[in-house]
Design an enzyme around this catalytic site. Structure first.
Site, PDB file in Angstrom:
ATOM      1  CB  CYS A  80      79.615  90.916  11.170  1.00 53.69           C
ATOM      2  SG  CYS A  80      79.700  93.045  11.809  1.00 53.69           S
ATOM      3  CE  LYS A 107      92.150  88.361   2.802  1.00 54.38           C
ATOM      4  NZ  LYS A 107      93.754  88.904   2.911  1.00 54.38           N
TER       5      LYS A 107
HETATM    6  C1  AGP Z   1      94.010  94.389   0.012  1.00 49.27           C
HETATM    7  O1  AGP Z   1      95.016  93.985   1.170  1.00 49.27           O
HETATM    8  C2  AGP Z   1      92.728  95.192   1.124  1.00 49.27           C
HETATM    9  N1  AGP Z   1      92.636  94.058   2.324  1.00 49.27           N
HETATM   10  C3  AGP Z   1      91.533  95.011   0.144  1.00 49.27           C
HETATM   11  O2  AGP Z   1      92.265  96.184  -0.760  1.00 49.27           O
HETATM   12  C4  AGP Z   1      91.084  94.057  -0.393  1.00 49.27           C
HETATM   13  O3  AGP Z   1      91.585  94.030  -1.728  1.00 49.27           O
HETATM   14  C5  AGP Z   1      89.649  94.577  -1.357  1.00 49.27           C
HETATM   15  O4  AGP Z   1      88.435  94.517  -0.075  1.00 49.27           O
HETATM   16  C6  AGP Z   1      88.942  93.516  -1.923  1.00 49.27           C
HETATM   17  O5  AGP Z   1      88.916  92.376  -1.686  1.00 49.27           O
HETATM   18  P1  AGP Z   1      88.001  90.619  -1.936  1.00 49.27           P
HETATM   19  O6  AGP Z   1      89.545  89.784  -3.617  1.00 49.27           O
HETATM   20  O7  AGP Z   1      87.827  89.818  -1.377  1.00 49.27           O
HETATM   21  O8  AGP Z   1      87.706  91.322  -3.741  1.00 49.27           O
END
Ligand code: AGP
Length: 599
Positions: free
Chosen positions: A2, A594
């Site tokens: 969050c 994200k």
């Molecule tokens: C990608 O489209 C996703 N939102 C997700 O798989 C992301 O790549 C994953 O959570 C890793 O995030 P990060 O690169 O910030 O570590």
């Protein structure tokens, strides 16, 4: 996962717009629900919260009109407790004089709630943010209303990684604590604030104070003080001046951030190549990779970043003869946590630099004495601060939840490193930005045409062979993430070992192929087409391949190592157009966040 933001000012005023602005900057962290609360000079609390995105809830509940001199905003990505009014944050304590919100995971939430109920506290929801408030409440009463003591005692009770901000209606201060989750304080003119991340406070101030785990920050209109949660001792720390850019999240004429970010790929790839050619960090990074000798290098990431690690492993092997092991963050702990040691090197890859699954693996690598290299997009992130040496992805802000430009730059970075390890001239990569531009132009319409066919299918496959295997996984992830269809990415030769049974009349299978692998791929195409499947190629023009498939997404001619990066673009575009065709907002797909700072 969050986002929290808290602010205290020197006079009562309309705080709503400030709370909304910071909240919008935190929305990438969660958008299941949102809440804003203000405290007026007379101690009156105005708490407004609801399920949904900040723009909608704000319009419905009139956040802009909110007035006070202290305020808290919270953006929620649901873990404990479904998205609902009761579980939306901030939360009040039993009698409504404490107000707080959290980010992270309180893992003994269930036990704590049972304890509160047995003690007669008023528990309204099931969310662990509420647990943080009640944990302080019960010690607040026992400690004669001393917030600092109450927070320190609550810290002993709350297990997990979290950060929370809390205030009492009659105590003219804001308090926040950091344990494992991001938290940074800002020192402004007539105001002080605290937030889950730096970008959300930059519109207010560039004077920042970093907060470490196990610290409580106390904010008043006059200043910010730090205390150790362990012994209550005051901690002195110099404030810092942040002189990086204050990036503004604007769509620049595109209907969605995702499309804008896809179109930014040629430029950010060029900027990354330029940076890699000039940064002093690169030499240290390469030294650490080479110091590994004959031992494999671990490439660790999650989601899209993991797919980049997988591509990196193909590059390291095929270009430089260097063995690399691509591995998911938690898998690294389970599979190699007991065997890695001081002679080992791991490259941790994360757009946000805050992914808990990755940071947990960093911790294990540290404990085992190995080298920790970081590849990250968000400067100032935990991964940056905990790496022995790091390389930035130089993509600027990535707003859209589906990662696009950061994947391309992760791939470019691994390709560049492989070139350097192989002793090849990296000037050969200078063509990449223009090729990406050409690919975007050339495949946009083709991707829309393919989407017209695939958009009605709820189930499909992406197949890749060798270098394009990671792109098949990435294309499938993008499609799943923003269309809600099921899509799997597979190494093409594996398809016949089981998944082939899914194929029936018209069943769509996309084949991503690098130059040199076409003849092998034609075998795999035919295994599908003879069973009625519809084969869609993603490759540079190749007459034999063309005569074996139904549709063709043509990427420009390039060498076999650049080609997978180019093929990423049409895969992103197909997912994007299919998402829009299904009436989904690709920037904020349901259930996702994200940045995932939870286990
Ligand atoms: C990608 O489209 C996703 N939102 C997700 O798989 C992301 O790549 C994953 O959570 C890793 O995030 P990060 O690169 O910030 O570590």
């Amino acid at each position: 996962m969050c986002g929290i933001f808290g602010v205290i000012t020197d006079q009562e005023q309309i705080l709503g717009p400030m709370l909304i602005e910071s909240g919008k900057r935190l929305a990438y962290r969660g958008y299941d629900s949102v809440g804003c609360a203000t405290v007026a000079a007379n101690g009156e609390i105005d708490l407004r919260k609801g399920v949904g995105r900040i723009e909608d809830v704000s319009a419905e509940l009139d956040f802009p009109a909110m007035r006070g001199y202290r305020g808290i905003t919270q953006l929620r990505w649901a873990t404990f407790g479904a998205p609902s009014y009761e579980n939306a944050q901030p939360h009040l304590d039993s009698d409504g004089d404490l107000l707080g919100a959290h980010n992270g995971n309180v893992v003994n939430n269930v036990q704590m709630r049972a304890l509160f109920l047995s003690e007669g506290l008023t528990v309204r929801g099931t969310n662990d943010g509420e647990t943080c408030v009640h944990a302080v409440e019960r010690h607040f009463d026992r400690n004669g209303g001393q917030m600092l003591k109450a927070i320190r005692a609550a810290y002993q009770d709350l297990e997990g990684d979290y950060a929370f901000v809390i205030t009492h209606k009659d105590d003219h201060r804001l308090y926040a604590i950091k344990k494992g989750s991001g938290l940074v304080a800002g020192l402004g003119d007539g105001l002080n604030c605290v937030s889950s991340d730096l970008p959300s406070i930059l519109p207010l101030t560039r004077r920042i104070l970093r907060i470490h785990d196990g610290e409580i920050v106390v904010l008043s209109p006059e200043g910010v003080e730090l205390y150790s949660v362990h012994d209550g001792a005051r901690i002195e720390r110099e404030e810092e001046w942040y002189d990086g850019p204050i990036e503004v999240a604007e769509k620049g004429g595109y209907p969605h951030f995702m499309l804008k970010e896809i179109h930014e790929q040629p430029v950010v790839a060029g900027e990354l190549l330029h940076l890699l050619n000039s940064t002093p960090h690169l030499g240290h990074f390469l030294d650490a990779l080479e110091a590994t000798g004959d031992r494999p290098i671990y490439l660790v990431g999650c989601g899209t970043s993991y797919h980049a690690c997988l591509l990196g492993a193909y590059y390291f092997n095929q270009l430089a003869g260097v063995a690399a092991v691509p591995v998911l963050g938690p898998q690294f702990i389970e599979q190699y946590g007991e065997s890695v040691g001081p002679a080992d090197t791991a490259v941790f890859v994360s757009q946000s630099g805050e992914t808990k699954d990755v940071l947990n693996a960093v911790k294990v690598m540290r404990e085992r004495g190995g080298r920790v290299l970081g590849v990250l997009n968000v400067l100032g992130s935990t991964l940056m601060n905990t790496s022995d040496v790091y390389l930035p992805l130089a993509c600027g802000y990535e707003i859209s939840v589906p990662a696009t430009k950061t994947f391309v730059n992760q791939a470019v970075l691994f390709l560049y490193l492989a070139y350097r390890l192989a002793g090849r001239d990296t000037a050969e990569l200078d063509a990449l930005p223009e090729l990406l531009e050409l690919t975007t132009e050339a495949t946009d319409e083709q991707a829309q045409a393919v989407t017209d066919y695939v958009k009605d299918w709820d189930d499909l496959y992406y197949l890749g062979y060798g270098l394009t295997h990671p792109i098949a996984l990435e294309g499938a992830l993008k499609l799943k993430e923003i269309t809600y269809a099921h899509c799997e990415g597979i190494f093409s030769s594996e398809f016949k070992h089981g998944p082939l049974s899914a194929v029936h009349d018209g069943y769509p299978v996309l084949f991503i192929t690098a130059p040199g692998d076409e003849m092998m791929m034609i075998n795999h195409v035919n295994e599908v087409t003879v069973r009625g499947g519809r084969a869609i190629a993603v490759a540079a023009e190749h007459p034999e391949l063309r005569s074996n498939v139904h549709d063709y997404l043509v990427v420009p001619d390039s060498d076999r190592f650049l080609s997978p990066i180019l093929a990423t673009v049409p895969a992103q575009l197909v997912a994007y157009y299919m998402s829009v065709a299904r009436g989904i907002d690709p920037d904020f797909p349901r259930n996702l966040s994200k940045t995932l700072t939870v286990d």
